[in-house]
Design an enzyme around this catalytic site. Structure first.
Site, mmCIF file in Angstrom:
data_model
loop_
_atom_site.group_PDB
_atom_site.id
_atom_site.type_symbol
_atom_site.label_atom_id
_atom_site.label_comp_id
_atom_site.label_asym_id
_atom_site.label_seq_id
_atom_site.Cartn_x
_atom_site.Cartn_y
_atom_site.Cartn_z
ATOM 1 N N GLU A 165 0.914 -1.221 -0.093
ATOM 2 C CA GLU A 165 -0.267 0.004 0.048
ATOM 3 C C GLU A 165 0.721 1.447 -0.117
ATOM 4 O OE1 GLU A 165 -1.812 -0.681 3.882
ATOM 5 O OE2 GLU A 165 -2.781 -2.567 3.120
ATOM 6 N N GLU A 216 -4.539 -6.428 3.105
ATOM 7 C CA GLU A 216 -3.261 -7.080 3.362
ATOM 8 C C GLU A 216 -3.204 -8.626 3.217
ATOM 9 O OE1 GLU A 216 -5.103 -4.763 5.228
ATOM 10 O OE2 GLU A 216 -3.280 -3.215 5.447
ATOM 11 N N ASP A 273 1.494 -4.662 13.032
ATOM 12 C CA ASP A 273 0.358 -4.714 13.760
ATOM 13 C C ASP A 273 -0.907 -5.368 12.722
ATOM 14 O OD1 ASP A 273 0.651 -3.051 16.334
ATOM 15 O OD2 ASP A 273 1.636 -2.389 14.683
ATOM 16 N N PHE A 274 -0.650 -4.811 11.183
ATOM 17 C CA PHE A 274 -1.588 -5.091 10.269
ATOM 18 C C PHE A 274 -1.346 -6.811 9.823
ATOM 19 C CE2 PHE A 274 -1.470 -0.411 8.920
ATOM 20 C CZ PHE A 274 -1.999 -0.080 10.371
ATOM 21 N N HIS A 280 -0.279 0.145 16.769
ATOM 22 C CA HIS A 280 0.504 0.384 15.764
ATOM 23 C C HIS A 280 1.907 0.409 16.459
ATOM 24 C CE1 HIS A 280 -2.588 2.485 13.655
ATOM 25 N NE2 HIS A 280 -1.992 2.375 12.728
#
Lengths: 329, 320
Positions: free
Chosen positions: A29, A59, A84-85, A128
């Site tokens: 991204e 993701e 974290d994603f 995050h």
């Protein structure tokens, strides 16, 4: 040797490998606007036309697609903007990328590197700021790198990109602007499973990962002033782990303190500590100690945020406790 | 590639459908004898879907499959003996016995693997399509999935991204009405999977999955579109499974009479066979039937005669 930042070292590794492998692609991204979220891809759009794959915020599709591209071509870099994603693409990481070689009886090759920034930063709070390396290291089939210096960032990333195993490449956000000497050599490759002795010492072994290496080194300076000689070991990759270097250090010093930024419970620090205790019990002069984050989400407000991660002072305090009590003169 | 549906081609489709059915029946039988350790998800009833789609592909095109993947493997060109050996857990199996039914893969014919996770095929196929597009190798990729997988978020993520990137991808939904035990009317608010395509600005085609010719033609059109750089196509094949979800499914959610009715009225092989015979393309078909039976018997014999993997195999193939 010239000094560049951790960020520049990663950018250099990516651009060198993009030149070296005409089939290599990078997907993720916001890769190009402003050079990417962390400025990693400055000018890559012009340098590597057609090979920077801008994706939507998807993701699972990013990592799954990167995996399919890697299985049939590669190398492929998938960038996940914050580690974290990774929680929203864990099927693709854990059930697919990690296992396809084994499940297919060795047919699959997976030249895939998932680059992702991890760790504490500046008030960006619970979603995050995490260090989830233990999640990935727990999975057979994945490799996990956590470079602590610019030179290691370049050398480990290049090794990752030349391999055929899926690598979770964890970059600490607070290290991006840190400078250090980095070889200009296009063949600067650091093998996985090869720890570095960041500082030699004789009284105590401190095994630290990622950002905690700098905290351990800072602590070692303080301890040296007190007459305590600490050795600092940076495993550099947490899967695989370089047990030989860790054990050799513990055999020399007789004391082991393991430090990581992750929540201590169930962490890599815990795994290392348990293994030292199990395999080198006779070399130890006292119990292995561990330092990690307390069992709380990361808060945003600065005072609490500071309390939520290990500090150099924590390392100094525990190290002092580990040393034999000196008799009063 | 010859897209003409010549008599030889049509008879070949019939033979491949027979091969899939014979393989599945043999697998279920061997499982009932206790010779197959893990669970099976039989493809029986859906044969025309795999055969029609894979008939439109080259051996270099890619397929990412599902938990109900045996038919896709056979149609894509995998060998029955190595497949059966995999079900038997033997070292001669495609995955050395380490994958089992849920993970049969044959990369040499573009079969990138069955998959134990519902909704995982989309992105893997999209990645193969991305690599095909970038390396300009003239290949396409197919993601097979069931209607039950359409409710996964990965469907939306991948279909949007594949359309955006104009990937040479065929999204092939085999709509057999059931997501494991639940009828789609209980899990989906939309009536037709194909209707979703318009939102992603790609063609969405619903067709009778039992019509192998129609499936082949739709796949051929979708493949041409993909290779022209125009992006993916969503094909919804209305089909049916003649067995339960897996080998242990007592099918309490539907009556035996309804399954018997399906077998009587919706058998893709029987209907096609009658057509071929009426058109005098087939003769009595006995020689082909005998060859298929022999192939399956040989596959079972091969599997039984093969050794289990050595203990050391536990640790190989984890890393390069």
């Amino acid at each position: 040797m010239r000094e560049i930042t951790y960020r520049e070292a990663i950018r250099e590794a990516l651009s060198e490998e993009m030149r070296r492998s005409p089939r290599m692609i990078i997907m993720g991204e916001d890769l190009l606007p402003g050079g990417g979220s962390f400025g990693m891809h400055l000018n890559f759009g012009e340098l590597f036309p057609g090979r920077m794959i801008e994706t939507p915020i998807s993701e699972a599709a990013i990592v799954g697609t990167a995996l399919g591209a890697a299985m049939t071509g590669g190398p492929v870099v998938a960038e996940i903007m914050y580690s974290d994603f990774m929680t929203v693409c864990m099927d693709e990481v854990v059930n697919q990328a990690a296992k396809i070689r084994y499940m297919s009886g060795g047919q699959a090759r997976v030249p895939l590197v998932v680059r992702t920034p991890y760790g504490i930063a500046k008030g960006i709070a619970a979603q995050h700021s995490q260090s989830l390396e233990a999640w990935y290291a727990h999975i057979p089939g994945l490799r996990v790198a956590m470079p602590a210096t610019p030179a290691d960032a370049k050398g480990l990333l290049k090794t990752a990109l030349r391999g055929e195993d899926p690598v979770i490449f964890l970059e600490h956000k607070l290290l991006y602007n840190v400078k250090g000497p980095v070889p200009e050599d296009g063949e600067h490759l650091i093998p996985f499973g090869c720890a570095s002795v960041a500082r030699s010492g004789t009284d105590l072994s401190i095994v630290a990962t990622g950002l905690m290496v700098s905290k351990a080194l800072e602590a070692a300076d303080t301890l040296a002033a007190e007459g305590i000689s600490a050795e600092v070991i940076d495993p550099r990759t947490v899967s695989p782990l370089d047990w030989d270097t860790i054990f050799a250090s513990v055999e020399k010093t007789g004391r082991a303190l393991v430090v990581n930024e992750a929540t201590l419970f169930g962490s890599i620090a815990s795994e290392i500590a348990a293994t030292i205790g199990e395999k080198r019990f006779n070399a130890l002069d006292g119990p292995v100690r561990r330092i990690g984050s307390p069992f709380v989400p990361k808060p945003s407000t600065p005072g609490l945020e500071k309390l939520s991660v290990p500090s150099a002072l924590d390392v100094v305090r525990i190290a002092r406790e580990m040393m034999p009590r000196r008799r009063a003169a | 590639m010859d897209n003409d549906l010549t008599p030889e081609r049509l008879v070949g489709f019939w033979r491949d459908m027979l091969r899939i059915r014979a393989f599945e029946r043999a697998a279920v039988y061997q499982s009932s004898l206790g010779k197959i350790y893990g669970a099976l998800h039989s493809y029986e009833g859906q044969e025309s879907c795999a055969v029609g789609i894979c008939g439109a592909l080259t051996s270099e095109d890619y397929v990412a499959s599902t938990h109900r993947g045996h038919g896709h493997s056979i149609a894509k060109g995998a060998r029955m003996d190595r497949m059966m050996a995999e079900l038997f857990g033997r070292e001669t199996g495609y995955c050395k016995g380490k994958g089992g039914s849920l993970h049969i893969a044959d990369f040499s014919c573009g079969m990138l693997g069955a998959n134990g996770i519902v909704g995982a095929s989309y992105a893997i196929a999209a990645g193969a399509a991305l690599n095909a597009k970038i390396s300009k190798n003239g290949r396409v990729a197919v993601a097979f999935f069931g209607d039950g997988a359409v409710t996964r978020g990965t469907f939306h993520e991948t279909t949007n991204m594949a359309s955006l990137l104009k990937l040479p991808l065929l999204l092939v939904c085999e709509n057999n009405d059931y997501a494991q035990y639940m009828h789609r009317s209980e899990t989906m608010v939309f009536d037709n999977v194909a209707d979703l395509a318009s939102n992603y600005k790609i063609p969405g085609v619903q067709l009778d999955g039992n019509d192998v010719r129609a499936v082949f033609r739709a796949a051929t059109t979708a493949r041409e579109r993909a290779l022209a750089g125009d992006g993916p196509t969503l094909l919804e094949l209305k089909t049916q499974r003649f067995t339960g979800h897996s080998s242990g499914d007592p099918q309490v959610y539907r009556t035996k009479a309804s399954v018997d009715e399906l077998r009587r009225t919706r058998d893709p092989i029987a209907a096609f066979e009658r057509e071929l015979m009426d058109a005098e393309m087939l003769g009595d078909g006995d020689a082909i039937r005998a060859a298929v039976d022999a192939e399956v018997a040989a596959a079972v014999a091969f599997a039984e005669a093969s050794a289990y993997p050595n203990d050391e195999e536990l640790f190989s193939d984890v890393y390069a």
